[in-house]
Structure formats: structure tokens, C-alpha cells
Write an enzyme that holds these catalytic residues in place. Structure first.
Site, short mmCIF file in Angstrom:
data_model
loop_
_atom_site.label_atom_id
_atom_site.label_comp_id
_atom_site.label_asym_id
_atom_site.label_seq_id
_atom_site.Cartn_x
_atom_site.Cartn_y
_atom_site.Cartn_z
CE LYS A 133 49.30 54.23 11.14
NZ LYS A 133 47.95 54.24 10.63
CE LYS B 164 41.94 53.07 14.89
NZ LYS B 164 43.36 52.81 15.14
O1 LIG Z 1 43.97 52.92 8.80
C1 LIG Z 1 43.00 53.70 8.80
O2 LIG Z 1 41.89 53.37 8.39
C2 LIG Z 1 43.17 55.11 9.28
C3 LIG Z 1 44.37 55.47 10.07
C4 LIG Z 1 44.44 54.94 11.47
O3 LIG Z 1 43.69 54.06 11.83
C5 LIG Z 1 45.39 55.53 12.40
C6 LIG Z 1 45.55 56.91 12.38
C7 LIG Z 1 46.39 57.54 13.25
C8 LIG Z 1 47.10 56.81 14.16
C9 LIG Z 1 46.98 55.43 14.21
C10 LIG Z 1 46.13 54.78 13.32
C11 LIG Z 1 46.13 53.28 13.37
O4 LIG Z 1 46.03 52.60 12.36
O5 LIG Z 1 46.30 52.71 14.44
MG LIG Z 2 46.61 50.68 13.39
#
Ligand SMILES: O=C(O)CCC(=O)c1ccccc1C(=O)O
Ligand SMILES: [Mg+2]
Length: 325
Positions: free
Chosen positions: A215, A109
Site C-alpha cells: 500500500k 474478507k
Molecule cells: O486489497 C483489497 O482488495 C482492498 C484493500 C483492503 O483490503 C484494505 C483496505 C484498507 C485497509 C486494509 C485492507 C487490507 O488489505 O487488509
Molecule cells: Mg489485507
């Protein structure tokens, strides 16, 4: 808890509200909560984030209903390669979780309000050091950069990471994503542009992404995701919405059913929770997760049961979404 009539009619016979603290703050979330629904096929998860209103959360309910009441599609693989998911953490801690579960891909992130470009770059350097030169590293900016910010940040982070597999949702607007693809050599993945869009296929038509993140819950279920993937004609990375292992199982069912799965999936997020509802939580080993239905235990349902106030909020939310089905 009261079960709304449209759910009862489809065979939902039990609803359970739960809440589990996160190990690390992930964006603004410190506690994950939701409902499990039980139906003819077993348990399924309904856990829209609280910033999704009833209209938006109804897709999440459709996903849970599908998973509780209809068989999952035939799997094409028995295990799914997954990435480590690395929140905004100091470099030492980021490096420590980069290889959890044997992952050979990490998603880091970046662009969090609490971090700047230099600390994002340091986190990426530490993750590359920990994983080695053959690992894949992707970043997720969650749509916060302007086009100019992304144009400046992406090459810096690409260098710090020793090469990026892709950048997930660097900007919000499709025009900006498309322009970044033309300006830079870094593949672009769309997440929010799929998950929160009126029309999840617009991003593909606009040539605004090289691949799509899907998702299961926000897109309305495994079947709909398979249809969207086919129509989009782009590679798909299945990712979680930070579900318990019950909801992660539906993501794995999608990943297992896709004709092609060229990238590791973001489904190894159970380790971001301090507990789980399944006695055998979906924690990766050898960089993969097994495909199959995961059931909760009565003991864990009781241990992580929501308190009365939270359960009442979920009951209200379920009723609101059920009336919009
Ligand atoms: O993609 C991953 O590695 C995990 C999941 C993740 O990042 C996520 C989880 C919950 C809400 C948003 C996000 C996202 O991808 O932004
Ligand atoms: Mg994302």
C-alpha cells in the site's frame, strides 16, 4: 488550514480536509476521511487511519508529499487489472458485488469477529457460484488467526472457494506464516507484516510469504515501494488503504510501474465509498482501472468538506507529522 513550513517549502500551496461515508462497514470503518495536498504535480492524498499514531502516519505524509511534488514513475502499462473487494456480508450480498466492474478476481474478507468459519465458507461458496470456475478468489484474515486456527480454517475455506489464489495475512507472526507455507499448499500473502513492520523486508528474508501486498501511503510512497519490491524479489499485489480516487491514483501509478504484475490489484475500492472527490471516480470497467492522474473538482471538494471539528483534528495531525518528517 495552516500549511506547516516544511510542506510550504516543498511547494504545497493548498490543503483540504474531507470526509465521505462508506457504503458498507469495512472492518471498523464507516466513514473515510483525510486531507488532500496540492503541490507542483497536482493533488495527492494524506489519509492515515485514526489508529495510526503520528510516528507511523509520517510515512503516509512522505507518500503524499512525493505524489504532490515529484513526477510519477514511467508507466509500463496503461491499465491495471483489479479485484472486487468483498467485506463481511451475507452470501447473497457478497455474490452481488463479486463481479462489480467486471472483476475476474475477488478478495473476500474472513475471520471477522462478527463471522464464524461456517459463514465465511458460505460467503466463499456464493462468490465462487457468482464468478464461475475460472475466476480467482483470495481471502484476507487480517492477522487474526493463531497458527492452529489457520491450519484448521484454510483447508476448509480453500474447499469452499473451489481453490484459493492465496490467503492474505492469516496470522500475525512471521514464524506462523512461514510454518503455514510449509504445512499447506495454499500461497500466503503478507500485508500487515509489510505495512506495519519496522522492516518490511523481514517477511521476505524469513520466507514467510509467497507474495507481498503493498500500500503506497503506509510504505512511504511509490518510489520506496518500487525499491522494496526489487529488494524483496517477490511478486507484489498493490492494494488500497480505502483512499478516495485521488489516493487510488498513486496506487495505480505503482502498479503501472512495477516490472511484473502477475496478480489483480486491490485498488477497486472507490465503490466502497458513497461519494468521491473526483468527477470521474476510479470505478472499474472490464475488470481494470486506467492509469493516470485523477484531479478533484471544486464542487466535490466543497460537497465532501470535513466539518470544522474534523478539519481541526486533521490540521493538528498534519502539524504533528510534518514536525517528524
Ligand atoms: O486489497 C483489497 O482488495 C482492498 C484493500 C483492503 O483490503 C484494505 C483496505 C484498507 C485497509 C486494509 C485492507 C487490507 O488489505 O487488509
Ligand atoms: Mg489485507
Amino acid at each position: 488550514m495552516h500549511i506547516p513550513t516544511p510542506l510550504r517549502e516543498r511547494g504545497i500551496d493548498r490543503v483540504h480536509a474531507w470526509s465521505i461515508p462508506m457504503t458498507t462497514r469495512f472492518r471498523r470503518i464507516t466513514e473515510r476521511d483525510g486531507l488532500l495536498l496540492h503541490g507542483p504535480e497536482g493533488w495527492a492524498e494524506f489519509s492515515p487511519f485514526w489508529d495510526y499514531d503520528a510516528a507511523e502516519s509520517t510515512a503516509w505524509l512522505r507518500a503524499a508529499l512525493e505524489d504532490a511534488t515529484t513526477p510519477r514513475p514511467a508507466p509500463r502499462r496503461e491499465e491495471v487489472e483489479v479485484n472486487a473487494t468483498i467485506p463481511v456480508l451475507p452470501p447473497v450480498l457478497a455474490a452481488r458485488i463479486a463481479t462489480v466492474g467486471g472483476a475476474r478476481t475477488a478478495k473476500v474478507k474472513v475471520a471477522d469477529p462478527g463471522s464464524d468459519l461456517a459463514s465465511d465458507a458460505q460467503r466463499l461458496e456464493a462468490v465462487r457460484d457468482a464468478m464461475g470456475s475460472d475466476a480467482r478468489i483470495r481471502i484476507d484474515a487480517n492477522a487474526v488467526w493463531t497458527f492452529e486456527e489457520a491450519l484448521e480454517a484454510l483447508p476448509v475455506l480453500d474447499r469452499a472457494a473451489g481453490g484459493l489464489e492465496y490467503a492474505e495475512q492469516p496470522c500475525a507472526a512471521l514464524e506462523d506464516l512461514a510454518a503455514l507455507r510449509r504445512a499447506l499448499d495454499i500461497p500466503i500473502a503478507a500485508d500487515e507484516s509489510v505495512r506495519r513492520a519496522e522492516d518490511p523486508l523481514r517477511v521476505a528474508r524469513a520466507e514467510a510469504a509467497d507474495l507481498l501486498v503493498m500500500k503506497v501511503q503506509p510504505l512511504g510512497g511509490v518510489t520506496r515501494c518500487l525499491e522494496l519490491a526489487e529488494e524483496a524479489g517477490l511478486p507484489v499485489v498493490v492494494s488500497s488503504a480505502l483512499e478516495s480516487s485521488i489516493g487510488l491514483g498513486a496506487g495505480l501509478a505503482l502498479a503501472a510501474a512495477l516490472p511484473e504484475l502477475p496478480h489483480a490489484c486491490g485498488l477497486a475500492t472507490a465503490t466502497l465509498l458513497t461519494g468521491d472527490l473526483a468527477p470521474q471516480p476510479l470505478h472499474a470497467t472490464g475488470g481494470t482501472l486506467p492509469v493516470g492522474r485523477t484531479a478533484p473538482s471544486e464542487e466535490l471538494l466543497a460537497r465532501h468538506a470535513a466539518d470544522d471539528a474534523l478539519a481541526a483534528r486533521w490540521e493538528e495531525r498534519l502539524a504533528a507529522c510534518a514536525s517528524l518528517l
